[in-house]
Design a protein around this motif. Structure first.
Motif, mmCIF file in Angstrom:
data_model
loop_
_atom_site.group_PDB
_atom_site.id
_atom_site.type_symbol
_atom_site.label_atom_id
_atom_site.label_comp_id
_atom_site.label_asym_id
_atom_site.label_seq_id
_atom_site.Cartn_x
_atom_site.Cartn_y
_atom_site.Cartn_z
ATOM 1 N N MET A 1 31.351 33.617 31.703
ATOM 2 C CA MET A 1 32.797 33.705 31.747
ATOM 3 C C MET A 1 33.178 35.074 32.310
ATOM 4 O O MET A 1 32.711 36.098 31.838
ATOM 5 C CB MET A 1 33.365 33.537 30.336
ATOM 6 C CG MET A 1 34.821 33.868 30.269
ATOM 7 S SD MET A 1 35.580 34.020 28.622
ATOM 8 C CE MET A 1 34.843 32.740 27.694
ATOM 9 N N LYS A 2 34.036 35.057 33.312
ATOM 10 C CA LYS A 2 34.513 36.304 33.904
ATOM 11 C C LYS A 2 35.633 36.855 33.035
ATOM 12 O O LYS A 2 36.501 36.127 32.583
ATOM 13 C CB LYS A 2 35.028 36.044 35.314
ATOM 14 C CG LYS A 2 35.468 37.308 36.020
ATOM 15 C CD LYS A 2 35.861 37.019 37.456
ATOM 16 C CE LYS A 2 36.040 38.252 38.256
ATOM 17 N NZ LYS A 2 37.148 39.081 38.045
ATOM 18 N N ARG A 3 35.576 38.148 32.813
ATOM 19 C CA ARG A 3 36.622 38.800 32.020
ATOM 20 C C ARG A 3 37.332 39.824 32.877
ATOM 21 O O ARG A 3 36.732 40.465 33.730
ATOM 22 C CB ARG A 3 36.004 39.487 30.807
ATOM 23 C CG ARG A 3 35.452 38.476 29.827
ATOM 24 C CD ARG A 3 35.243 39.119 28.489
ATOM 25 N NE ARG A 3 34.997 38.096 27.506
ATOM 26 C CZ ARG A 3 34.078 38.181 26.579
ATOM 27 N NH1 ARG A 3 33.332 39.249 26.483
ATOM 28 N NH2 ARG A 3 33.929 37.214 25.718
ATOM 29 N N GLU A 4 38.610 39.978 32.633
ATOM 30 C CA GLU A 4 39.437 40.964 33.320
ATOM 31 C C GLU A 4 39.602 42.173 32.417
ATOM 32 O O GLU A 4 39.655 42.044 31.194
ATOM 33 C CB GLU A 4 40.813 40.379 33.637
ATOM 34 C CG GLU A 4 40.781 39.166 34.550
ATOM 35 C CD GLU A 4 40.473 39.526 35.983
ATOM 36 O OE1 GLU A 4 40.797 40.650 36.411
ATOM 37 O OE2 GLU A 4 39.895 38.668 36.672
ATOM 38 N N LYS A 5 39.727 43.337 33.018
ATOM 39 C CA LYS A 5 39.961 44.556 32.243
ATOM 40 C C LYS A 5 41.451 44.793 32.079
ATOM 41 O O LYS A 5 42.235 44.529 32.991
ATOM 42 C CB LYS A 5 39.342 45.759 32.938
ATOM 43 C CG LYS A 5 37.846 45.746 32.863
ATOM 44 C CD LYS A 5 37.289 47.064 33.316
ATOM 45 C CE LYS A 5 35.787 46.972 33.203
ATOM 46 N NZ LYS A 5 35.190 48.175 32.709
ATOM 47 N N VAL A 6 41.819 45.299 30.915
ATOM 48 C CA VAL A 6 43.191 45.669 30.607
ATOM 49 C C VAL A 6 43.138 47.077 30.020
ATOM 50 O O VAL A 6 42.316 47.363 29.150
ATOM 51 C CB VAL A 6 43.825 44.703 29.584
ATOM 52 C CG1 VAL A 6 45.218 45.141 29.207
ATOM 53 C CG2 VAL A 6 43.807 43.280 30.118
ATOM 54 N N THR A 7 44.009 47.933 30.484
ATOM 55 C CA THR A 7 44.064 49.307 29.997
ATOM 56 C C THR A 7 45.463 49.580 29.467
ATOM 57 O O THR A 7 46.447 49.122 30.043
ATOM 58 C CB THR A 7 43.750 50.292 31.139
ATOM 59 O OG1 THR A 7 42.479 49.954 31.683
ATOM 60 C CG2 THR A 7 43.737 51.714 30.660
ATOM 61 N N PHE A 8 45.539 50.307 28.376
ATOM 62 C CA PHE A 8 46.845 50.698 27.860
ATOM 63 C C PHE A 8 46.735 52.046 27.170
ATOM 64 O O PHE A 8 45.643 52.515 26.862
ATOM 65 C CB PHE A 8 47.415 49.640 26.904
ATOM 66 C CG PHE A 8 46.694 49.536 25.594
ATOM 67 C CD1 PHE A 8 47.181 50.176 24.472
ATOM 68 C CD2 PHE A 8 45.529 48.792 25.476
ATOM 69 C CE1 PHE A 8 46.513 50.088 23.265
ATOM 70 C CE2 PHE A 8 44.860 48.686 24.281
ATOM 71 C CZ PHE A 8 45.351 49.333 23.164
ATOM 72 N N GLU A 9 47.868 52.659 26.943
ATOM 73 C CA GLU A 9 47.914 53.950 26.270
ATOM 74 C C GLU A 9 48.457 53.759 24.863
ATOM 75 O O GLU A 9 49.266 52.863 24.611
ATOM 76 C CB GLU A 9 48.825 54.903 27.039
ATOM 77 C CG GLU A 9 48.300 55.234 28.416
ATOM 78 C CD GLU A 9 49.212 56.171 29.187
ATOM 79 O OE1 GLU A 9 50.235 56.627 28.618
ATOM 80 O OE2 GLU A 9 48.912 56.437 30.350
ATOM 81 N N THR A 10 48.000 54.619 23.956
ATOM 82 C CA THR A 10 48.489 54.590 22.582
ATOM 83 C C THR A 10 48.424 55.998 21.996
ATOM 84 O O THR A 10 47.794 56.889 22.580
ATOM 85 C CB THR A 10 47.677 53.593 21.724
ATOM 86 O OG1 THR A 10 48.326 53.418 20.466
ATOM 87 C CG2 THR A 10 46.251 54.055 21.510
#
Length: 54
Positions: A1-10
């Motif tokens: 399964m291909k996964r996408e990257k997600v980036t966020f700030e906290t």
């Protein structure tokens, strides 16, 4: 399964809390966040389905 990257700030306090939580569950922060987001998305889909929203 291909996964996408997600980036966020906290805020540093949230990051520290996530690191502690992940350590308590013997998993990475990424793995913990993936589980949290997948569960939230599943609950949202279920709620939408119960309202008849596609």
């Amino acid at each position: 399964m291909k996964r996408e990257k997600v980036t966020f700030e906290t805020e540093p306090e949230i990051k520290a809390a996530l690191e502690t939580w992940a350590r308590e569950e013997d998993r990475s922060v990424g793995s913990l966040l993936r589980r949290i987001v997948e569960q939230a998305a599943q609950e949202r889909r279920a709620a939408a389905a119960s309202r008849g929203v596609a």
